[in-house]
Design an enzyme around this catalytic site. Structure first.
Site, PDB file in Angstrom:
ATOM      1  N   CYS B 193       0.853  -0.831  -0.087  1.00  0.00           N
ATOM      2  CA  CYS B 193      -0.024  -0.001  -0.013  1.00  0.00           C
ATOM      3  C   CYS B 193       0.700   1.284  -0.228  1.00  0.00           C
ATOM      4  CB  CYS B 193      -0.917   0.018   1.197  1.00  0.00           C
ATOM      5  SG  CYS B 193      -1.881  -1.488   1.562  1.00  0.00           S
ATOM      6  N   HIS B 197       0.968   4.961  -2.155  1.00  0.00           N
ATOM      7  CA  HIS B 197       0.239   5.932  -1.280  1.00  0.00           C
ATOM      8  C   HIS B 197       1.278   6.760  -0.406  1.00  0.00           C
ATOM      9  CE1 HIS B 197      -3.393   5.559  -3.780  1.00  0.00           C
ATOM     10  NE2 HIS B 197      -3.045   4.148  -3.532  1.00  0.00           N
ATOM     11  N   ARG B 236     -12.703  -0.785  -1.197  1.00  0.00           N
ATOM     12  CA  ARG B 236     -11.715  -0.223  -1.786  1.00  0.00           C
ATOM     13  C   ARG B 236     -10.296  -0.935  -1.547  1.00  0.00           C
ATOM     14  NH1 ARG B 236      -9.055   1.180  -5.202  1.00  0.00           N
ATOM     15  NH2 ARG B 236      -8.299   3.037  -5.975  1.00  0.00           N
ATOM     16  N   CYS B 240      -7.848  -2.261  -4.274  1.00  0.00           N
ATOM     17  CA  CYS B 240      -6.383  -1.938  -4.497  1.00  0.00           C
ATOM     18  C   CYS B 240      -5.604  -3.531  -4.412  1.00  0.00           C
ATOM     19  CB  CYS B 240      -6.141  -1.397  -3.256  1.00  0.00           C
ATOM     20  SG  CYS B 240      -5.707   0.538  -3.381  1.00  0.00           S
TER      21      CYS B 240
END
Lengths: 128, 279
Positions: B193, B197, B236, B240
């Site tokens: 992740c 991000h 979500r 992802c």
């Protein structure tokens, strides 16, 4: 030296232990030492721009590629940046060998590309 | 802020976050996490991170502000309100389960020490339904997003304030698992992740700007144009995971609940502004 822009938090993933790194598909072999790097650059260009295949353009600007991303370095003058085609191939096979923090997906190691697609892409990128 | 300073902060973040549990407390993790984004995006006021990519993308923001004039999540709020007001077959309502409701989003997720698990809002809603002999809702989209959307709307302005009780080591363990999930590479594409991000937030994947992780939890559920519908935070997460070609986990399973626990804690101090509208 061509390190893909590293992500510092990647260090953390490393420190969390090998088990987390192995969460992906089974760890395939290293790049075959006898791999024949004599692909087809034109076919490689298609792979490089195909969203479901190489999708190099998602992160790299390349000559003629539309709407490139900006995460990785621009792919120009590649032969001045890698000593050999094989060194480039190793980077595309698994960028984390050279830099454990590399963000670039291991296209060979994780079998994202077939062997033919892989050598074609190497040929194309080498030609840039 | 010089590039060198940013690099130093980034390095210290990686170090702090990666120190053994005994040395890096969640509080320290949160400080380094937030400081990372504040130095990476020095022009973004702290309270604007709740707006995701629109905090750093002026063109996207203009489009988004136009969309917000007639918010695509409005129908969900109305449907959710109706659900909230309509009694179950046994005559009781959600209010009987949540006496402080509907503005309760700020209380979630929380650690339930009796059950030894993270409780999220969608989970609590379904448990309320089951206690009242109603069928549980599916967790990714549909009516669950409506009722959570209504509750989120009523809770706007509350401040994210996840607590990790120090006297229950299992709570810290759940947090640590969520943190490990966040930073672990996964999927055929081998991304964590954080790769997109944190480390590459603000850069572009094709023409899409990668949103900063700081602010991600404040505005769910969202109406996502790509979905053409509402979806929950766990929807979500699952999307992802699929994008990096990993097998997604079950919405409201332990993995995503722990992830939500860690991730929402990282966003402590930010105002809740859900439901949101996103591309």
């Amino acid at each position: 030296m061509l390190f893909f822009r590293s992500s510092r938090p990647g260090l953390l993933a490393l420190s969390l232990g090998v088990s987390t790194l192995a969460a992906g598909p089974a760890l395939a072999a290293d790049m075959p030492p006898n791999i024949q790097l004599n692909g087809d650059a034109e076919a490689g260009e298609l792979v490089a721009n195909d969203r479901a295949k190489g999708n190099c353009v998602a992160c790299h600007a390349m000559p003629g590629a539309e709407s490139p991303g900006a995460i990785g370095p621009v792919l120009v003058a590649v032969q001045t940046r890698f000593p050999t085609k094989k060194a480039l191939a190793r980077q595309i096979w698994d960028a984390t060998t050279k830099n454990p923090e590399a963000v670039m997906p291991p296209f060979g190691k994780h079998e994202i590309l077939t062997n033919k697609e892989f050598v074609d892409v190497v040929e194309y990128i080498w030609s840039l | 802020m010089t590039k060198k300073t940013i690099t130093l902060i980034a390095a210290s973040l990686a170090c702090t976050l990666s120190l053994p549990t005994a040395l890096a407390t969640p509080e320290q993790d949160k400080e380094t996490f937030q400081a990372y984004f504040e130095s990476r995006f020095p022009n973004v006021p702290e309270d604007d991170f709740v707006n995701g990519a629109y905090a750093i993308d002026p063109v996207g923001r203009e489009n988004w502000e136009a969309i917000e004039e007639f918010p695509p999540y409005e129908t969900a709020i109305s449907k959710g309100e109706e659900m909230w007001e309509t009694p179950f077959e046994n005559g009781k309502t959600y209010k009987d389960c949540f006496p402080d409701g509907p503005a309760i989003a700020g209380k979630y997720p929380y650690w339930d020490r009796e059950r030894g698990m993270v409780i999220t809002l969608p989970l609590a809603i379904n448990e309320c339904r089951e206690e009242n002999k109603e069928k549980p809702l599916k967790y990714a989209k549909g009516p669950i997003a409506d009722i959570v959307g209504y509750i989120a709307y009523e809770s706007r302005g509350q401040v994210t304030n996840v607590e990790i009780p120090e006297d229950d080591p299992r709570a810290l363990e759940a947090y640590e698992r969520g943190k490990q999930f966040y930073f672990a590479r996964r999927g055929q594409l081998n991304f964590s992740c954080a790769h997109c991000h944190m480390g590459n937030s603000g850069t572009t994947l094709r023409t899409e700007i990668l949103s900063p992780a700081y602010g991600h939890t404040t505005h769910f559920p969202v109406y996502r144009s790509k979905w053409g519908a509402m979806g929950t935070l766990h929807r979500r997460f699952s999307g992802c995971n699929k994008q990096v070609r990993a097998k997604p986990f079950k919405p409201q399973g332990e993995e995503y609940r722990n992830l939500e626990f860690f991730f929402t804690y990282m966003n402590n101090g930010l105002e809740l502004n859900g439901p949101g509208a996103r591309k």
